[in-house]
Scaffold this motif. Structure first.
Motif, short mmCIF file in Angstrom:
data_model
loop_
_atom_site.label_atom_id
_atom_site.label_comp_id
_atom_site.label_asym_id
_atom_site.label_seq_id
_atom_site.Cartn_x
_atom_site.Cartn_y
_atom_site.Cartn_z
N VAL A 207 0.86 -1.19 0.00
CA VAL A 207 0.00 0.00 0.00
C VAL A 207 0.89 1.24 0.00
O VAL A 207 1.80 1.36 0.83
CB VAL A 207 -0.93 0.03 1.23
N ILE A 208 0.62 2.15 -0.94
CA ILE A 208 1.39 3.39 -1.06
C ILE A 208 0.44 4.56 -0.89
O ILE A 208 -0.60 4.63 -1.57
CB ILE A 208 2.08 3.47 -2.44
N THR A 209 0.76 5.46 0.02
CA THR A 209 -0.06 6.66 0.21
C THR A 209 0.83 7.88 0.32
O THR A 209 1.95 7.80 0.82
CB THR A 209 -0.92 6.58 1.49
N GLU A 210 0.32 8.98 -0.16
CA GLU A 210 1.01 10.26 0.00
C GLU A 210 -0.01 11.30 0.43
O GLU A 210 -0.98 11.56 -0.29
CB GLU A 210 1.71 10.70 -1.28
N LEU A 211 0.20 11.87 1.60
CA LEU A 211 -0.69 12.89 2.14
C LEU A 211 0.13 14.05 2.69
O LEU A 211 1.26 13.85 3.14
CB LEU A 211 -1.57 12.33 3.27
N THR A 212 -0.43 15.24 2.65
CA THR A 212 0.17 16.41 3.27
C THR A 212 -0.63 16.73 4.53
O THR A 212 -1.85 16.88 4.46
CB THR A 212 0.15 17.61 2.32
N GLU A 213 0.05 16.83 5.66
CA GLU A 213 -0.64 16.99 6.93
C GLU A 213 -0.04 18.15 7.70
O GLU A 213 1.18 18.36 7.69
CB GLU A 213 -0.50 15.70 7.73
N GLY A 214 -0.89 18.93 8.37
CA GLY A 214 -0.38 20.02 9.18
C GLY A 214 -1.44 21.07 9.46
O GLY A 214 -2.63 20.86 9.21
N TRP A 215 -0.99 22.23 9.97
CA TRP A 215 -1.87 23.35 10.29
C TRP A 215 -1.88 24.34 9.14
O TRP A 215 -0.82 24.77 8.68
CB TRP A 215 -1.41 24.03 11.57
N PHE A 216 -3.09 24.69 8.66
CA PHE A 216 -3.23 25.54 7.49
C PHE A 216 -4.23 26.66 7.78
O PHE A 216 -5.31 26.41 8.35
CB PHE A 216 -3.73 24.74 6.28
N GLU A 217 -3.87 27.88 7.35
CA GLU A 217 -4.84 28.97 7.44
C GLU A 217 -6.04 28.64 6.57
O GLU A 217 -5.89 28.30 5.39
CB GLU A 217 -4.21 30.29 6.98
N SER A 218 -7.23 28.77 7.15
CA SER A 218 -8.46 28.34 6.47
C SER A 218 -9.56 29.36 6.76
O SER A 218 -10.14 29.36 7.85
CB SER A 218 -8.88 26.96 6.97
#
Length: 582
Positions: A207-218
């Protein structure tokens, strides 16, 4: 029945403004934080062009944005969609496959329901292949049993995006231990069949996954349309503007609905007695309702003291969605919500207890709520088309896929749904007495206790709670009779104020005890919550062993104490209101 003034408000609705927003969003994907910020700017500009003041809050939210995913099996590579908040493994995670049979959801509410996999098969150190969507309770259960990754086989030829965490909104320190530590991907049914066969044969996969995770101005755009009599009290109409891909049915149509309601109510604001706030949320899809949760956190005291109801706007106006069943409403709002839908459409709506989903981020504050999804496809049409259950888009299986584009929106249905939302907000803001009947909430609690008593049998008695409910019912019935005499009075009248304050206190006590386990101002897990959740274990007693009954009694004693305290506090608030001189 719609009165003359209400008809004038409804006649002001047109599709020019909302449809233009839908068309603009049809060219803007709204899952990446940068694109979400651009979408907020479009909402802000649309409101400013209409001359409507808008406040833009700019919180930082904890988000997880899936970028890519795949499953490798031998020399085959299957495309997949990583679930937001799952483990990021761009280098790949290789392990034996194991198959765990599961069931597909029967309806939209079932999509969000708790999903146990009752199988004692050893999944430790393995990649689990199972049917359904990668929903939080299923993923959490498999993670706790030692699975390294989960591949969920979706029921159609499109894999769906989603989010797999049980954490509601940005995590606090209590939540962090539940952050998923497994990779989770969705695949379509055809590819899933290959993987199930391979799992039954004990093969290995990666299984291959790529995600960007963190705190973002929204950004969180909020419009406040002031009432003329009781400005501090308000109705909160809300929905999310982020999406998966272009997300027309989920939820550009909802964003457009709220924009049009803002336009009409701003023009008719001299007719509003209470205020209406309209909020567009980011972080719904990639942050598990992070935008609405942030608002509940940072405006919690204002909401607690002044919000008379929260109204969720998600996936209205979708093609073929001509039926009004599976409507979410809390018990006290049932008659009100049904009447609004009937007055606009002539249809008898069928409702249900709101799922723990859909930006219902205000239960722990104790807000009465109605609506989530609204119009939906008739069951016979869904069966004719061979559609499986999904959690939005009016029942269209384009939900959370690349197919959720312009042809999912329907102009005529959207016009009708805008009027339902508009009339409901208008009536809630304009009625002398908050238009909810808490004898219905009490009846719901009585029915729930009867069911739990039948299950508990001689092992536990809910007699005290049932007696308190009868006493509260008598008090609320007297409050309702008092309310009938007040319609001609201003909202500033002392007896009107006292009656409405009692309505708010009823919501604060009864909603929390019926819909939450966690403390005030915290947030429950994104899993199904049964009615009177502290007492729901009573239904386990018939299957419990004799040596565990004492533990059940202890638990139920504490749960009944919480209920008794809430019922007595509610009764005191009501009796205080009925004691005010006329």
């Amino acid at each position: 029945m719609i009165n003359t003034q209400e008809q004038g408000v409804l006649d002001a609705v047109h599709l020019d403004t909302p449809w233009a927003l839908i068309e603009r969003f049809s060219t803007l994907k709204r899952e990446d934080p940068q694109d979400v910020r651009q979408a907020a700017e479009i909402i802000e500009q649309s409101l400013q062009q209409l001359g409507i003041p808008v406040e833009i809050h700019r919180p930082e939210l904890f988000l997880s944005i899936p970028r890519s995913a795949a499953v490798r099996l031998g020399d085959m590579t299957f495309p997949a969609k990583a679930m937001a908040m799952s483990l990021n493994v761009p280098e790949g995670l290789t392990a034996p496959l194991v198959y765990q049979a599961s069931q597909y959801a029967l309806d939209a509410n079932d999509v969000f329901a708790h999903q146990d996999i009752n199988d004692n098969q050893d999944v430790r150190g393995k990649i689990v292949v199972t049917e359904g969507f990668g929903m939080p309770s299923k993923v959490r259960a498999l993670e706790q049993r030692g699975a390294l990754a989960v591949i969920t086989v979706n029921p159609g030829e499109r894999a769906h995006w989603g989010i797999c965490t049980t954490i509601w909104g940005s995590p606090d320190l209590y939540d962090l231990p539940r952050k998923p530590t497994v990779a989770v991907v969705n695949v379509n049914q055809t590819d899933g069949a290959h993987l199930i066969t391979a799992a039954k044969a004990g093969e290995q996969a990666t299984v291959i996954t790529e995600l960007t995770e963190g705190w973002f101005e929204s950004p969180v755009p909020v419009v406040t349309i002031p009432g003329t009599e009781e400005t501090e009290k308000f109705v909160l109409l809300h929905g999310h503007y982020d999406s998966w891909d272009y997300g027309i049915g989920d939820n550009a149509v909802g964003d457009a609905t709220m924009l049009e309601i803002a336009r009409v109510l701003w023009a008719k604001r001299d007719q509003l007695r209470r205020s209406v706030r309209i909020a567009w949320w980011p972080g719904h899809s990639t942050g598990r309702y992070a935008g609405s949760t942030w608002f509940a956190d940072h405006f919690g005291i204002d909401l607690y003291e002044n919000c008379v109801a929260q109204v969720n706007c998600d996936s209205p106006g979708c093609r073929w969605a001509t039926s009004y069943h599976d409507i979410s409403w809390m018990p006290e709002t049932e008659h009100f919500a049904k009447q609004v839908i009937f007055d606009v459409t002539g249809q008898e709506a069928i409702g249900e207890r709101p799922a723990q989903a859909g930006d219902y981020s205000f239960n722990n504050i104790g807000l009465s709520g109605y609506f989530m999804l609204l119009s939906t496809m008739p069951n016979d049409l869904r069966a004719e088309k061979g559609y499986y259950a999904v959690g939005g888009c009016g029942g269209n299986i384009a939900w959370h896929t690349e197919d959720d584009v312009m042809d999912v929106a329907d102009r005529d249905i959207l016009l009708k749904d805008i009027k339902i939302y508009l009339l409901s907000a208008y009536r809630t803001a304009s009625s002398t007495i908050i238009p909810f009947d808490f004898t219905l909430a009490i009846k719901d609690l009585q029915d729930t206790l009867d069911r739990y008593q039948n299950a508990a049998g001689q092992h536990f008695s809910f007699e005290w709670a049932q007696q308190e409910l009868k006493t509260l019912h008598t008090a609320v019935s007297a409050l309702n009779e008092q309310a009938k005499t007040l319609n001609a009075r201003p909202l500033t009248d002392p007896l009107v104020r006292a009656t409405n304050e009692a309505q708010l206190r009823l919501a604060r006590y009864l909603v929390r005890v019926n819909f939450t386990r966690e403390a005030e101002f915290f947030h429950d897990r994104a899993e199904s919550i049964p009615a009177l959740p502290d007492l729901a274990v009573a239904e386990e007693i018939p299957g419990a062993s004799a040596d565990t009954i004492g533990f059940y009694r202890t638990h139920l004693t504490r749960g009944q104490n919480r209920l008794l305290a809430s019922l007595r506090d509610a009764r005191i608030a009501v009796e205080r209101a009925t004691a005010v001189p006329a």
